[in-house]
Design an enzyme around this catalytic site. Structure first.
Site, mmCIF file in Angstrom:
data_model
loop_
_atom_site.group_PDB
_atom_site.id
_atom_site.type_symbol
_atom_site.label_atom_id
_atom_site.label_comp_id
_atom_site.label_asym_id
_atom_site.label_seq_id
_atom_site.Cartn_x
_atom_site.Cartn_y
_atom_site.Cartn_z
ATOM 1 N N LYS A 1 -4.358 3.832 -3.915
ATOM 2 C CA LYS A 1 -4.027 4.531 -2.673
ATOM 3 C C LYS A 1 -2.583 5.006 -2.785
ATOM 4 O O LYS A 1 -1.653 4.200 -2.719
ATOM 5 C CB LYS A 1 -4.194 3.598 -1.468
ATOM 6 C CG LYS A 1 -3.933 4.274 -0.138
ATOM 7 C CD LYS A 1 -4.255 3.339 1.013
ATOM 8 C CE LYS A 1 -4.155 4.033 2.362
ATOM 9 N NZ LYS A 1 -2.889 4.683 2.627
ATOM 10 N N LYS B 1 -14.633 3.573 -2.081
ATOM 11 C CA LYS B 1 -15.535 4.542 -1.469
ATOM 12 C C LYS B 1 -16.939 4.279 -1.974
ATOM 13 O O LYS B 1 -17.119 4.001 -3.171
ATOM 14 C CB LYS B 1 -15.108 5.967 -1.871
ATOM 15 C CG LYS B 1 -13.691 6.299 -1.449
ATOM 16 C CD LYS B 1 -13.181 7.619 -2.009
ATOM 17 C CE LYS B 1 -11.722 7.796 -1.591
ATOM 18 N NZ LYS B 1 -11.063 8.926 -2.245
ATOM 19 N N CYS C 1 34.774 -24.370 -11.619
ATOM 20 C CA CYS C 1 34.374 -24.121 -10.228
ATOM 21 C C CYS C 1 33.054 -24.832 -9.967
ATOM 22 O O CYS C 1 32.081 -24.662 -10.711
ATOM 23 C CB CYS C 1 34.226 -22.624 -10.007
ATOM 24 S SG CYS C 1 33.439 -22.200 -8.462
#
Ligand code: IVH
Length: 663
Positions: free
Chosen positions: A114, A286, A427
């Site tokens: 689609k 379909k 850190c």
């Protein structure tokens, strides 16, 4: 003159034919350059003799400025919509309705993508494109013929000499890379960005200046017919007819017998959709048999013989509440959008990445803006664009921090890099992320050592770096004191840690978290070096000689092992019993050997020769040094050969090399 007229028509036929091969059959026979040449010849004839121009000539796609808004266009057959099915249950309910109405046990369907674009109706009279219109209210749309004529996959005349009128229905889409290009151009000229390819396609078609439409490189895909076209026994025959007429039809249409086949088809598309160059928002099913289609009929909304299976929307709009700053494993400090929660791709999203400071400024994101958020497949949610509103300009421009939000160290930005980084290797945020990466599934895969536990152990000081993981066994009493961690889970965790001690070489390399070394690169490196020692001692030249290892990655690897801290960390891991398993150590005749090729090779390409070395467990290097075991020299060999001779390294010919491989 008659000759020129014949030549012009011949060129038009050729150009149409090659467009058909390209757009419909996806099997071009000439290059773009050759196409351009034919096109230029036709244009030259037409420029000299404007009376020879026909409206269907491929030269007549350039476009111009329209003086007014689009005129209304009445569709001959109404343009209906489709009912949606969200989820498999709803498809099964549709299938049940069809089976009940027809009395059949299993329905033959055609399944197809689609297209997520703008629906369009093309009217051809006697084989010529006479009108193109948007859907509008289904009865009357807008006439956008001048713009649609500029789309190269829309044939200006049909291949089949057809009499009468036919309405071809389909979708106009913008491929992803064209969408990105359009947005880049808009950003550069300070225009608001398109939120997604569908909006961009619609915006490009509803343009007063068709030259703008022409510049967008839109594509057209047909999925049906309105009025005319003939009687088809099957939907699939209609598609054959469309293709023969020169109209592009998806190559992914599949015949599916029964709901089981449909569910499998749906399943197969969950990831496949991302491989298409354009976006689809679902699949359409379909009923193939047209007499059953007629029997089922339509409601005012849409046919009862077709249904749109919708994928969970991958994009949504929401409000940006704040921008926070995340410190990553390598110290990169990146902006994160804190959002009003919204469901995207079937998952609730409350934050999304803004990638880096440059991207944040490029998108001009400000707190309070309405933003489009996207989450495709397993990809991290990202902010795609800001949706224009009148208060945007009055909102404050966000400022990136100058200090690390976790450890307050100064942030630095290396020349040519998009990231700002925390300069402090210790850190806590970097350490925590490094440990999480090390323990993660694709790396050392330590079950039970997840984010929460890592943060707690860091907090307690039990973990300070990755090597501490292998010291946990001797600190069981401290683990026992942890809340909510029973003896059983501790036992399991320690067993998982123990079991991780013999990783494959590629996993181990990946676990170290060297910048630019992702899982694929790590396995390439493992294959090339075979053993950890050889990898850690590799020179820059040896590294860049490996395909896919660029200069930046090679430099990072060398720097990593030269850095005292990371080298010491690696040593601790090895001392604590981590023993990476070399991938090719035991097999191959070049295990432990470094081979250099110099001069011309006559039977193998350089890449092939180097690949042979690696597949036999050796390393192919580009420069001769004391670590070189063997030099393969061909005609024209120069300084490398001299150096090898000076160093007393064995030199052989290409023929000797091939013979070695054959033995
Ligand atoms: S068949 C009678 N097939 O989706 C209408 N539609 O949401 C039959 N669309 O209006 C429509 N791809 O604009 C069909 N393969 C496809 C499609 C498709 C996209 C659009 C179309 C339709 C809308 C319904």
């Amino acid at each position: 003159m008659a000759d020129l007229s014949t030549r012009a028509e011949e060129l038009r036929r050729q150009l149409d034919h090659h467009s058909y091969l390209y757009f419909v059959l996806d099997a071009p026979e000439i290059s773009d350059k050759e196409w351009d040449k034919l096109f230029a010849e036709l244009r030259e004839i037409e420029e000299k003799h404007p009376e020879l121009i026909t409206p269907e000539s491929p030269t007549q796609r350039v476009g111009s400025v329209a003086s007014e808004k689009f005129a209304p266009h009445r569709h001959l057959a109404p343009m209906l919509s489709l009912d949606n099915a969200f989820g498999e249950e709803e498809f099964l309910a549709f299938d049940e309705r069809v089976r009940r109405a027809t009395g059949l046990d299993a329905i033959e369907y055609v399944g197809e993508p689609k297209f997520d674009g703008l629906s369009i109706s093309l009217t051809y009279t006697d084989g010529k494109l006479v009108a193109a219109a948007t859907r509008g209210d289904g009865e009357t749309g807008e006439n956008v013929t001048a713009n649609v004529r500029t789309i190269r996959s829309v044939p200006l005349r049909l291949r089949t000499g057809l009499v009468g009128t036919v309405e071809v229905r389909g979708e106009i889409v913008l491929e992803r890379h064209e969408f990105e290009r359009a947005n880049r151009e808009r950003a550069e000229s300070g225009m608001p960005l398109f939120a997604n390819p569908r909006n961009a396609a619609a915006g490009s078609v509803r343009q007063l200046d068709s030259r703008v439409t022409a510049s967008r490189n839109l594509s057209f895909w047909s999925w049906g017919l309105g009025e005319g076209g003939g009687d088809f026994a099957k939907q699939s025959e209609m598609y054959d007819w469309l293709r023969n007429a020169g109209l592009p039809v998806s190559a992914d249409v599949e015949a599916l017998r029964g709901s089981g086949a449909v569910l499998k088809f749906i399943d197969s598309w969950q990831n496949r959709r991302h491989a298409l160059p354009f976006e689809i928002d679902g699949l359409v099913f379909k009923v193939d048999d047209r007499s059953i289609q007629r029997q089922l009929g339509s409601t005012s909304r849409g046919p009862r013989w077709a249904i749109a299976y919708k994928f969970a929307a991958e994009e949504a709009t929401t409000t940006l509440n704040a921008i926070s700053w995340n410190v990553g494993r390598t110290g990169a400090v990146t902006p994160v959008a804190e959002l009003e929660s919204v469901v995207v791709g079937g998952v609730t999203v409350a934050s999304a990445t803004l990638h880096n400071v440059d991207e944040m400024f490029r998108k001009d994101v400000r707190v309070g803006d309405t933003v489009a958020v996207r989450r495709a497949g397993d990809v991290i949610p990202e902010v795609v664009a800001v949706l224009a509103d009148s208060s945007h300009a009055a909102r404050e421009i966000p400022q990136p921090p100058t200090r690390c939000p976790v450890c307050e160290a100064h942030l630095v930005r290396k020349e040519g890099e998009a990231a700002i980084r925390c300069s402090n290797r210790l850190c806590p945020a970097q350490v925590a992320r490094g440990i999480m990466h090390f323990a993660s599934r694709g790396a050392m895969d330590i079950d039970g050592l997840g984010e929460k536990l890592i943060l707690r152990l860091l907090d307690l000081g039990v973990l300070r770096d990755i090597s501490d993981i292998y010291r946990l066994a001797s600190r069981q009493d401290e683990l026992v004191r942890l809340e909510r961690l029973g003896a059983q889970s501790i036992g399991k965790l320690l067993a998982a840690i123990e079991a991780s001690k013999e990783p494959s070489l590629s996993r181990f390399i990946y676990s170290l978290g060297i910048r630019h070394v992702g899982a694929a690169t790590a396995s390439e490196l493992a294959r090339a070096f075979g053993g950890f020692d050889r990898f850690r001692n590799a020179t820059y030249e040896e590294l860049v000689a490996i395909p896919d290892i660029g200069p930046a990655t090679a430099a990072e690897i060398v720097e990593f092992f030269q850095d005292g801290e990371s080298a010491a960390l690696v040593d601790s891991l090895l001392e604590l019993g981590v023993l990476p398993r070399g991938e090719k150590v035991e097999s191959g005749r070049f295990v432990g050997k470094t081979i250099v090729f110099t001069g011309k090779l006559e039977r193998l390409t350089r890449e092939e020769a180097e690949e042979r070395v690696r597949s036999e467990g050796g390393t192919a290097a580009s420069s001769v040094g004391s670590a070189t075991s063997l030099v393969v020299a061909g005609p024209g060999a120069g300084s490398k050969l001299e150096k090898a001779e000076k160093l007393g390294i064995e030199v052989i010919s290409e023929a000797d090399f091939l013979e070695m491989l054959d033995r």
